[in-house]
Design a protein around this motif. Structure first.
Motif, short mmCIF file in Angstrom:
data_model
loop_
_atom_site.label_atom_id
_atom_site.label_comp_id
_atom_site.label_asym_id
_atom_site.label_seq_id
_atom_site.Cartn_x
_atom_site.Cartn_y
_atom_site.Cartn_z
N PRO A 1 5.36 0.81 13.56
CA PRO A 1 4.63 2.04 13.23
C PRO A 1 4.68 2.32 11.73
N PRO A 2 3.73 3.09 11.21
CA PRO A 2 3.63 3.27 9.75
C PRO A 2 4.81 4.01 9.12
N HIS A 3 5.59 4.77 9.90
CA HIS A 3 6.73 5.48 9.33
C HIS A 3 8.05 4.75 9.56
N ASP A 4 8.02 3.58 10.22
CA ASP A 4 9.25 2.85 10.53
C ASP A 4 9.41 1.65 9.61
N LEU A 5 10.67 1.30 9.38
CA LEU A 5 10.99 0.14 8.55
C LEU A 5 10.81 -1.14 9.36
N HIS A 6 10.08 -2.08 8.79
CA HIS A 6 9.88 -3.37 9.45
C HIS A 6 11.11 -4.25 9.24
N ILE B 1 3.43 -12.82 0.01
CA ILE B 1 4.11 -11.88 0.89
C ILE B 1 3.36 -10.55 0.95
N GLU B 2 3.69 -9.76 1.96
CA GLU B 2 3.34 -8.35 2.02
C GLU B 2 4.63 -7.57 2.18
N ILE B 3 4.74 -6.47 1.48
CA ILE B 3 5.95 -5.66 1.55
C ILE B 3 5.57 -4.20 1.78
N GLN B 4 6.36 -3.53 2.60
CA GLN B 4 6.14 -2.10 2.82
C GLN B 4 6.53 -1.32 1.56
N TRP B 5 5.73 -0.29 1.26
CA TRP B 5 6.05 0.59 0.14
C TRP B 5 5.51 1.98 0.45
N ARG B 6 6.28 2.99 0.05
CA ARG B 6 5.82 4.38 0.19
C ARG B 6 6.33 5.19 -0.99
N ARG B 7 5.59 6.24 -1.29
CA ARG B 7 5.91 7.05 -2.46
C ARG B 7 7.23 7.79 -2.27
N ASN B 8 7.42 8.41 -1.12
CA ASN B 8 8.67 9.09 -0.82
C ASN B 8 8.93 9.02 0.67
N LYS B 9 9.99 9.66 1.12
CA LYS B 9 10.40 9.54 2.51
C LYS B 9 9.42 10.18 3.48
N TYR C 1 10.76 0.51 -1.30
CA TYR C 1 10.31 -0.78 -0.78
C TYR C 1 10.98 -1.03 0.57
N GLY C 2 10.17 -1.44 1.54
CA GLY C 2 10.69 -1.65 2.88
C GLY C 2 10.68 -3.11 3.30
N GLY C 3 10.26 -3.36 4.54
CA GLY C 3 10.31 -4.70 5.10
C GLY C 3 9.29 -5.64 4.50
N ILE C 4 9.55 -6.94 4.68
CA ILE C 4 8.70 -7.99 4.09
C ILE C 4 8.23 -8.93 5.20
N LYS D 1 20.27 -11.21 1.54
CA LYS D 1 21.24 -11.20 2.63
C LYS D 1 21.28 -9.87 3.37
N ASP D 2 21.14 -8.79 2.64
CA ASP D 2 21.29 -7.47 3.26
C ASP D 2 20.20 -6.54 2.73
N HIS D 3 18.98 -6.80 3.16
CA HIS D 3 17.86 -6.00 2.66
C HIS D 3 17.54 -4.88 3.63
N ARG D 4 17.59 -3.67 3.10
CA ARG D 4 17.11 -2.50 3.81
C ARG D 4 16.09 -1.81 2.89
N GLU D 5 15.77 -0.58 3.17
CA GLU D 5 14.86 0.13 2.27
C GLU D 5 15.54 0.36 0.93
#
Length: 397
Positions: free
Chosen positions: A279-284, A298-306, A372-375, A359-363
């Motif tokens: 979903p658009p508000h969840d981290l991939h 690649i494609e990476i999730q990005w959003r301006r703020n929470k 920056y979120g999931g890739i 190794k340990d990628h989160r937002e």
């Protein structure tokens, strides 16, 4: 008498010679081609008149026989004519199926209004599955299918046709010419006979075609006319089709205090089905980090703020600052740090480069530069080519 005997004897010898000596091969070829042409023309004109009579000769019935005054054979040399009129339903089942397979959606709708037997055939999922795939398959994903399942469940207990309003079948037919004669006949019939089954593919197709069904998809370069900052991004939206302009209206989810953003005139080439179920508000959850090498797309999730929903942004994997880019000595793929480059931005821009932990990628990020979120790694050439086609004409600041 002598002359008569001589004549008979000559005719006997001549006929005997013909029976012994075979005819040339070209004679039999002409006979065969003439016969094939005759039956080809006969079958074509017969089937053509059957379809014509079915569509325009009468609405509820199909003439299978001619009247007694029309059974007189027609003696015309230039055209092949038959005395008996064949109805469309008189055709073999395989022939009728081949005809229906080649009809466009509007043809199936028109032919389905002739009689109940043809209506049942023309509503079959078998014929509509191909039309659905050809026109809508590229932009409909699992999320759209789930939305349609929910939509069907909410309508199964109610009548498909709304009182006082033309149904989807009539609205689709109205685009192909004046069909008041069809509407007048349908108005005298019961809604039950002419309703499209809610759970049929034809019903889904008509709901999409008429714009009654809003479906989830993703839009490249959202709000393209007024926001350069969305270049080379892809955001989730709800879409409704406008058949008059052959474009879509997009509704983007609200964020923060902002209401729903609406964009009109979205073209087909700016749409895609969501490639992942996130979903658009969840981290991939990224599952490709260990496979990333310099040069990968690649494609990476990005959003301006929470409060914002994520969008998917296009980029490439770059080299570490300590690497000169020489493939023979490059060891960037062994490092825990992955450099991501967004070359649509000018060198020196804060949006040009970023790095993540393999190794340990989160937002990761902050309120100033965004998060920056999931890739997801792009492995298909068609996905990469779409991004290249959307590349901006000028470098962004």
């Amino acid at each position: 008498m002598l002359f008569f005997l001589i004549t008979c004897f000559s005719f006997f010898l001549l006929s005997h010679s013909f029976s012994i000596r075979p005819l040339p091969s070209w004679v039999s070829e002409i006979r065969l081609s003439s016969s094939l042409w005759f039956w080809k023309e006969l079958s074509f004109f017969t089937i053509y008149r059957s379809i014509k009579n079915s569509l325009f000769g009468g609405f509820w019935g199909i003439p299978s026989k001619m009247s007694s005054t029309e059974k007189t054979p027609l003696h015309k040399v230039e055209n092949v004519e038959v005395g008996l009129e064949m109805g469309l339903l008189d055709l073999p089942e395989l022939v009728l199926e081949c005809i229906l397979e080649r009809l466009p959606p509007e043809g199936l709708c028109s032919l389905g209004g002739v009689c109940s037997s043809l209506r049942d055939r023309c509503m079959s999922d078998y014929f509509w599955k191909r039309h659905m795939k050809d026109k809508w398959g590229r932009i409909l994903g699992r999320a759209a299918y789930r939305e349609w399942q929910w939509h069907m469940a909410s309508r199964k207990d109610s009548d498909t046709l709304e009182q006082g309003k033309p149904n989807g079948l009539m609205r689709l037919l109205s685009r192909f010419g004046p069909l008041s004669w069809i509407r007048s006949r349908l108005s005298n019939s019961t809604p039950q006979r002419n309703s499209v089954p809610v759970d049929s593919i034809m019903s889904w197709y008509l709901a999409l075609e008429t714009g009654r069904f809003w479906f989830p998809a993703q839009v490249y370069n959202r709000e393209q006319s007024g926001h350069v900052g969305f270049m080379l991004s892809c955001y989730d939206a709800e879409l409704s089709y406008d058949s008059h302009t052959d474009t879509f209206q997009a509704r983007y989810p609200p964020h923060g205090r902002k209401t729903v953003a609406i964009e009109n005139g979205v073209s087909w080439d700016r749409l895609r089905a969501p490639p992942v179920e996130t979903p658009p508000h969840d981290l991939h959850m990224s599952d490709c980090l260990n496979e990333l090498h310099p040069g990968d797309h690649i494609e990476i999730q990005w959003r301006r703020n929470k409060e914002f929903p994520y969008g998917w942004w296009y980029g490439v994997v770059g080299h570490l600052e300590s690497c000169d880019g020489n493939e023979s000595y490059c060891r960037c793929h062994n490092s825990e740090t992955v450099v991501l480059e967004f070359n649509q931005y000018t060198p020196g821009s804060r949006w040009r480069r970023t790095s993540i932990n393999r190794k340990d990628h989160r937002e990761e990020g902050n309120e100033a530069d965004g998060f920056y979120g999931g890739i997801r790694k792009l492995c298909r050439n068609d996905e990469i080519s779409v991004w290249k086609q959307l590349w901006p004409a000028e470098v962004l600041e």
